[in-house]
Design an enzyme around this catalytic site. Structure first.
Site, PDB file in Angstrom:
ATOM      1  N   ASP A   2       0.761  -1.217  -0.049  1.00 45.29           N
ATOM      2  CA  ASP A   2      -0.045   0.276   0.106  1.00 45.29           C
ATOM      3  C   ASP A   2       0.920   1.221   0.002  1.00 45.29           C
ATOM      4  O   ASP A   2       1.555   1.762  -1.015  1.00 45.29           O
ATOM      5  CB  ASP A   2      -0.854  -0.300   1.111  1.00 45.29           C
ATOM      6  N   PHE A  47     -10.167  -0.646  -1.130  1.00 41.40           N
ATOM      7  CA  PHE A  47      -9.902  -1.493  -0.015  1.00 41.40           C
ATOM      8  C   PHE A  47     -10.335  -2.947  -0.206  1.00 41.40           C
ATOM      9  O   PHE A  47     -11.477  -3.060  -0.352  1.00 41.40           O
ATOM     10  CB  PHE A  47     -10.463  -0.845   1.523  1.00 41.40           C
ATOM     11  N   ARG A  69     -10.588 -13.097   5.906  1.00 41.36           N
ATOM     12  CA  ARG A  69      -9.402 -13.765   5.380  1.00 41.36           C
ATOM     13  C   ARG A  69      -9.634 -14.959   4.594  1.00 41.36           C
ATOM     14  O   ARG A  69      -8.760 -15.578   3.900  1.00 41.36           O
ATOM     15  CB  ARG A  69      -8.258 -13.978   6.567  1.00 41.36           C
TER      16      ARG A  69
HETATM   17  P1  5GP Z   1       1.845  -0.428   3.934  1.00 43.63           P
HETATM   18  O1  5GP Z   1       2.941  -0.243   4.761  1.00 43.63           O
HETATM   19  O2  5GP Z   1       2.199  -0.649   2.473  1.00 43.63           O
HETATM   20  O3  5GP Z   1       1.099   0.979   3.886  1.00 43.63           O
HETATM   21  O4  5GP Z   1       0.796  -1.458   4.282  1.00 43.63           O
HETATM   22  C1  5GP Z   1       0.656  -2.665   4.150  1.00 43.63           C
HETATM   23  C2  5GP Z   1      -0.404  -3.351   4.896  1.00 43.63           C
HETATM   24  O5  5GP Z   1      -1.580  -2.734   5.168  1.00 43.63           O
HETATM   25  C3  5GP Z   1      -0.561  -4.799   4.204  1.00 43.63           C
HETATM   26  O6  5GP Z   1       0.023  -5.756   4.437  1.00 43.63           O
HETATM   27  C4  5GP Z   1      -2.237  -5.005   4.751  1.00 43.63           C
HETATM   28  O7  5GP Z   1      -2.205  -5.534   6.048  1.00 43.63           O
HETATM   29  C5  5GP Z   1      -2.590  -3.468   5.031  1.00 43.63           C
HETATM   30  N1  5GP Z   1      -3.635  -2.953   3.897  1.00 43.63           N
HETATM   31  C6  5GP Z   1      -3.183  -2.199   2.967  1.00 43.63           C
HETATM   32  N2  5GP Z   1      -4.170  -1.996   2.010  1.00 43.63           N
HETATM   33  C7  5GP Z   1      -5.198  -2.964   2.301  1.00 43.63           C
HETATM   34  C8  5GP Z   1      -6.499  -3.302   1.601  1.00 43.63           C
HETATM   35  O8  5GP Z   1      -6.986  -2.854   0.608  1.00 43.63           O
HETATM   36  N3  5GP Z   1      -7.007  -4.326   2.395  1.00 43.63           N
HETATM   37  C9  5GP Z   1      -6.613  -4.902   3.172  1.00 43.63           C
HETATM   38  N4  5GP Z   1      -7.410  -5.850   3.882  1.00 43.63           N
HETATM   39  N5  5GP Z   1      -5.424  -4.419   3.950  1.00 43.63           N
HETATM   40  C10 5GP Z   1      -4.841  -3.631   3.475  1.00 43.63           C
END
Ligand code: 5GP
Length: 174
Positions: free
Chosen positions: A101, A150, A163
């Site tokens: 993300d 999301f 999940r």
């Molecule tokens: P980052 O550090 O890249 O911002 O966060 C990544 C983490 O955020 C992912 O491993 C996941 O756990 C959560 N995350 C980010 N986007 C989504 C999404 O669209 N759906 C879900 N369920 N989790 C997300």
């Protein structure tokens, strides 16, 4: 407010076919080498299972739990809540991630494994949302690029639910 499953983005068949493709590339890139796959719990579990079954190289697996507290826009503090159990020094580490993300978590994890003397560190994610990126992180191996949605299912949760869905779908707020 409750959440339900909206439209399906990727079916199990599509994801498994993509995992085969991605793993074939990994097999090619690391020919003659061994691998140390590190799954990020809990989200990467299902994608990791698909990927590892397609890897034909000498492979160890391990898991890490990292959480990212995004206090401000630019600084995400990442804490490792459960560390890997093996020694990654001299190993070809591939971090298996559910979704990239902002990239904050992986940015820190890349550093973390490099600092422990890994021979190489790459990322293999199921999904990527490039439009949300804040940290300079791009997965070398990635399944699907998605818009800023999301998503839930195939390991991904909303408040620890969903999940177990055998597909990736868009979360719909009710
Ligand atoms: P980052 O550090 O890249 O911002 O966060 C990544 C983490 O955020 C992912 O491993 C996941 O756990 C959560 N995350 C980010 N986007 C989504 C999404 O669209 N759906 C879900 N369920 N989790 C997300």
């Amino acid at each position: 407010m409750d959440v339900t499953v909206g439209r399906v983005l990727f079916t199990e068949e599509q994801i498994r076919a993509k995992a085969k493709e991605v793993a074939a590339q990994i097999n090619e890139d690391y020919k003659g080498e061994s691998l140390y796959l590190v799954g990020t719990l809990r989200g990467a579990l299902v994608w990791m299972a698909d990927i590892m079954k397609e890897i034909t190289l000498d492979t160890e697996i391990d898991f890490i739990v990292a959480s990212s507290y995004k206090g401000t826009e630019s600084t995400g503090v990442v804490t490792v809540k459960k560390d890997v159990e093996g020694d990654v020094a001299g190993k070809n580490v591939i971090i298996i991630e559910d979704i990239v993300d902002t990239g904050t978590t992986l940015y820190k994890l890349l550093d973390y494994f490099r600092g422990r003397g890994a021979k190489s560190v790459e990322i293999c994610s199921m999904l990527s949302k490039p439009s949300r990126r804040k940290a300079p992180v791009e997965p070398k191996y990635n399944g699907f690029v998605i818009d800023d949605l999301f998503v839930i299912g195939y390991g991904l949760d909303y408040d620890q639910r969903f999940r177990n869905l055998p597909f990736v779908g868009v979360a719909e707020l009710r």
